[in-house]
Motif scaffolding. Structure first.
Motif, mmCIF file in Angstrom:
data_model
loop_
_atom_site.group_PDB
_atom_site.id
_atom_site.type_symbol
_atom_site.label_atom_id
_atom_site.label_comp_id
_atom_site.label_asym_id
_atom_site.label_seq_id
_atom_site.Cartn_x
_atom_site.Cartn_y
_atom_site.Cartn_z
ATOM 1 N N ASP A 1 -57.302 29.542 39.058
ATOM 2 C CA ASP A 1 -56.992 28.150 38.715
ATOM 3 C C ASP A 1 -56.421 27.352 39.887
ATOM 4 O OD1 ASP A 1 -57.815 28.912 36.257
ATOM 5 O OD2 ASP A 1 -55.919 28.600 35.223
ATOM 6 N N LEU B 1 -46.645 31.941 45.081
ATOM 7 C CA LEU B 1 -47.016 33.291 45.528
ATOM 8 C C LEU B 1 -48.540 33.414 45.643
ATOM 9 C CD1 LEU B 1 -46.416 36.288 46.183
ATOM 10 C CD2 LEU B 1 -46.405 36.736 43.715
ATOM 11 N N ALA C 1 -48.695 44.711 39.811
ATOM 12 C CA ALA C 1 -47.976 43.714 39.016
ATOM 13 C C ALA C 1 -46.653 44.277 38.532
ATOM 14 C CB ALA C 1 -48.818 43.277 37.826
ATOM 15 N N GLU C 2 -45.710 43.372 38.367
ATOM 16 C CA GLU C 2 -44.408 43.798 37.844
ATOM 17 C C GLU C 2 -44.523 44.164 36.363
ATOM 18 O OE1 GLU C 2 -40.853 41.702 40.152
ATOM 19 O OE2 GLU C 2 -42.306 40.256 39.379
ATOM 20 N N ASP C 3 -45.283 43.349 35.636
ATOM 21 C CA ASP C 3 -45.508 43.637 34.212
ATOM 22 C C ASP C 3 -46.990 43.819 33.973
ATOM 23 O OD1 ASP C 3 -42.724 42.979 33.461
ATOM 24 O OD2 ASP C 3 -43.365 40.980 34.118
ATOM 25 N N GLY D 1 -50.625 41.082 36.236
ATOM 26 C CA GLY D 1 -51.055 42.001 35.167
ATOM 27 C C GLY D 1 -51.065 41.342 33.801
ATOM 28 N N GLY D 2 -51.268 40.007 33.781
ATOM 29 C CA GLY D 2 -51.319 39.280 32.506
ATOM 30 C C GLY D 2 -52.748 39.144 32.004
ATOM 31 N N ASN D 3 -52.940 38.206 31.075
ATOM 32 C CA ASN D 3 -54.264 38.013 30.456
ATOM 33 C C ASN D 3 -55.331 37.598 31.441
ATOM 34 O OD1 ASN D 3 -53.771 38.671 27.820
ATOM 35 N ND2 ASN D 3 -52.884 36.660 27.362
ATOM 36 N N VAL D 4 -54.924 36.733 32.372
ATOM 37 C CA VAL D 4 -55.900 36.249 33.340
ATOM 38 C C VAL D 4 -56.317 37.383 34.279
ATOM 39 C CG1 VAL D 4 -56.231 34.641 35.266
ATOM 40 C CG2 VAL D 4 -55.165 33.862 33.158
ATOM 41 N N ARG E 1 -43.467 45.001 42.357
ATOM 42 C CA ARG E 1 -43.626 43.704 43.004
ATOM 43 C C ARG E 1 -44.715 43.769 44.067
ATOM 44 N NH1 ARG E 1 -40.199 39.513 42.483
ATOM 45 N NH2 ARG E 1 -40.331 38.239 44.349
ATOM 46 N N PHE E 2 -45.418 42.653 44.259
ATOM 47 C CA PHE E 2 -46.458 42.579 45.285
ATOM 48 C C PHE E 2 -45.853 42.655 46.685
ATOM 49 C CE2 PHE E 2 -48.422 39.595 48.322
ATOM 50 C CZ PHE E 2 -49.638 40.231 48.516
ATOM 51 N N THR F 1 -51.138 35.849 39.563
ATOM 52 C CA THR F 1 -49.779 35.859 39.007
ATOM 53 C C THR F 1 -49.500 34.495 38.364
ATOM 54 O OG1 THR F 1 -48.524 34.936 40.868
ATOM 55 C CG2 THR F 1 -49.117 37.275 41.012
ATOM 56 N N ASP F 2 -48.347 34.384 37.717
ATOM 57 C CA ASP F 2 -47.953 33.096 37.124
ATOM 58 C C ASP F 2 -47.104 32.287 38.102
ATOM 59 O OD1 ASP F 2 -45.894 34.898 37.083
ATOM 60 O OD2 ASP F 2 -45.217 34.431 35.048
HETATM 61 N N1 NAD Z 1 -53.665 32.904 30.112
HETATM 62 C C1 NAD Z 1 -54.567 31.960 30.208
HETATM 63 O O1 NAD Z 1 -55.515 31.883 29.426
HETATM 64 C C2 NAD Z 1 -54.477 30.956 31.309
HETATM 65 C C3 NAD Z 1 -55.278 29.849 31.225
HETATM 66 C C4 NAD Z 1 -55.221 28.932 32.256
HETATM 67 C C5 NAD Z 1 -54.381 29.152 33.325
HETATM 68 N N2 NAD Z 1 -53.603 30.241 33.403
HETATM 69 C C6 NAD Z 1 -52.783 30.456 34.628
HETATM 70 O O2 NAD Z 1 -53.146 31.682 35.260
HETATM 71 C C7 NAD Z 1 -51.980 32.344 35.773
HETATM 72 C C8 NAD Z 1 -51.787 33.718 35.163
HETATM 73 O O3 NAD Z 1 -51.779 33.619 33.741
HETATM 74 P P1 NAD Z 1 -51.379 34.836 32.787
HETATM 75 O O4 NAD Z 1 -51.479 34.353 31.398
HETATM 76 O O5 NAD Z 1 -52.141 36.063 33.168
HETATM 77 O O6 NAD Z 1 -49.828 35.000 33.162
HETATM 78 P P2 NAD Z 1 -48.771 36.109 32.707
HETATM 79 O O7 NAD Z 1 -47.452 35.436 32.703
HETATM 80 O O8 NAD Z 1 -49.225 36.794 31.468
HETATM 81 O O9 NAD Z 1 -48.855 37.171 33.862
HETATM 82 C C9 NAD Z 1 -48.332 36.942 35.124
HETATM 83 C C10 NAD Z 1 -48.339 38.262 35.870
HETATM 84 O O10 NAD Z 1 -47.939 38.043 37.218
HETATM 85 C C11 NAD Z 1 -47.076 39.119 37.570
HETATM 86 N N3 NAD Z 1 -46.238 38.734 38.719
HETATM 87 C C12 NAD Z 1 -45.537 37.606 38.912
HETATM 88 N N4 NAD Z 1 -44.904 37.655 40.108
HETATM 89 C C13 NAD Z 1 -45.211 38.860 40.677
HETATM 90 C C14 NAD Z 1 -44.873 39.500 41.901
HETATM 91 N N5 NAD Z 1 -44.069 38.925 42.802
HETATM 92 N N6 NAD Z 1 -45.416 40.722 42.145
HETATM 93 C C15 NAD Z 1 -46.206 41.344 41.244
HETATM 94 N N7 NAD Z 1 -46.547 40.787 40.068
HETATM 95 C C16 NAD Z 1 -46.056 39.556 39.791
HETATM 96 C C17 NAD Z 1 -46.278 39.378 36.320
HETATM 97 O O11 NAD Z 1 -45.645 40.649 36.368
HETATM 98 C C18 NAD Z 1 -47.381 39.318 35.284
HETATM 99 O O12 NAD Z 1 -48.051 40.543 35.194
HETATM 100 C C19 NAD Z 1 -50.834 31.392 35.451
HETATM 101 O O13 NAD Z 1 -50.624 30.614 36.621
HETATM 102 C C20 NAD Z 1 -51.300 30.541 34.314
HETATM 103 O O14 NAD Z 1 -50.685 29.268 34.349
HETATM 104 C C21 NAD Z 1 -53.617 31.131 32.405
#
Ligand code: NAD
Ligand code: PQ2
Length: 232
Positions: free
Chosen positions: A141, A122, A42-44, A20-23, A101-102, A117-118
């Motif tokens: 990625d 997983l 997503a957790e967050d 649930g992050g930016n990606v 959690r997933f 997810t990050d």
């Molecule tokens: N943000 C970017 O622009 C960008 C650019 C290049 C690469 N990436 C890669 O893409 C991936 C995601 O990036 P992001 O910025 O969205 O990360 P983030 O940290 O903002 O979000 C990660 C999400 O994964 C969720 N998550 C993790 N483990 C979980 C689980 N077991 N069950 C449910 N949800 C779970 C978290 O709750 C969170 O919502 C990362 O691997 C990052 O390295 C991001």
């Protein structure tokens, strides 16, 4: 080997996005823009995702294009763009957000899964599970884990241009997108709608494919030369 650009009807297809992050947010926008039914687990959940509106969906695919000498030249999504590229109004109803959690079972019944997810391990595990169960999967990625990868694209109504570098260079595909935006304008998106509306009629009216092609080309060129969509 280059990737085959397959254009898929995503309307009402069940799509799971884990993370649930930016990606994840970026992928949600794309899937909604193409008519899919989206579930996010997503957790967050990031703010953009929680506050997602129709306007976000219309403007997001204008972002992230590069021009020749100016990196990071993000086009500001203006009001006109939003109007011209408005997704159907039910987009916001096609998303379900589950904050937890997933669980592997989340994938069951899904036609497409995006592991965003990050946690790379997983994402890999999700991809393996999906591949074993015949579900199309993208692990952001992590090309080796993907059964499909995302293109950089421009969309004006039903007119779509998509670019892929086969994973070699997303910034190169963004550069191409920036160039293509000069050609694939909202006007062409509108013109494509018009061409779709007259298509059946023209096909019924002319006997040979050669004639139909000539007529389609004449209509298209006249509209482009005049800069105007003909009246129906
Ligand atoms: N943000 C970017 O622009 C960008 C650019 C290049 C690469 N990436 C890669 O893409 C991936 C995601 O990036 P992001 O910025 O969205 O990360 P983030 O940290 O903002 O979000 C990660 C999400 O994964 C969720 N998550 C993790 N483990 C979980 C689980 N077991 N069950 C449910 N949800 C779970 C978290 O709750 C969170 O919502 C990362 O691997 C990052 O390295 C991001
Ligand atoms: C098109 C787009 C769609 C989207 O993501 O929605 C997309 N990446 C985008 C942007 C982007 N991604 C990255 C950067 C930083 C610059 C750079 O690294 O180049 C930027 C630029 C930015 O951030 O602006 C980092 C990155 N990406 C991948 C890796 C892994 C690796 O290379 O091994 C790493 C390194 C991570 C690290 O450094 O650790 C892998 C993939 N990214 C893909 C798609 C697939 C291949 C697409 C193709 O064939 O070109 C593929 C294979 C899998 C997938 O994710 O589907 C979107 C542009 C959308 C738009 O704006 O139009």
């Amino acid at each position: 080997m280059a990737y085959f650009p397959m254009f898929v009807d995503m309307t009402e297809r069940e799509c799971l996005i884990v993370g649930g992050g930016n990606v994840a947010y970026r992928k949600v926008i794309v899937m909604l823009d193409f008519g899919a039914k989206v579930t996010v687990v997503a957790e967050d959940i990031c703010d953009e995702l929680r506050k997602l509106t129709i306007d976000d969906i219309a403007s997001e695919d204008k972002k992230g294009s590069y021009t020749a000498n100016k990196e990071n030249n993000q086009t500001d999504p203006d009001a006109a763009n939003k109007e011209n590229n408005q997704p159907d109004s039910d987009a916001a109803d096609r998303i379900t957000i589950i904050k937890r959690r997933f669980d592997r079972k989340d994938c069951d019944g899904m036609e497409m899964v995006i592991a965003a997810t990050d946690d790379n391990a997983l994402n890999h595990e999700i991809a393996e599970y999906c591949k074993a169960n015949g579900i199309m999967v993208n692990a952001v990625d992590q090309k080796a884990d993907c059964s499909f990868i995302f293109p950089s694209y421009i969309k004006e109504k039903n007119l779509v241009a998509a670019f892929s570098s086969g994973g070699n260079s997303p910034v190169l595909t963004q550069y191409l997108k920036g160039k293509e935006q000069e050609i694939l304008t909202p006007f062409l998106g509108e013109l494509n709608e018009y061409m779709g509306q007259i298509r059946e009629k023209v096909i019924a009216q002319y006997d040979t494919q050669a004639e139909r092609k000539r007529v389609f080309k004449e209509i298209l060129c006249a509209a482009i030369d005049n800069g105007r969509i003909p009246e129906i």
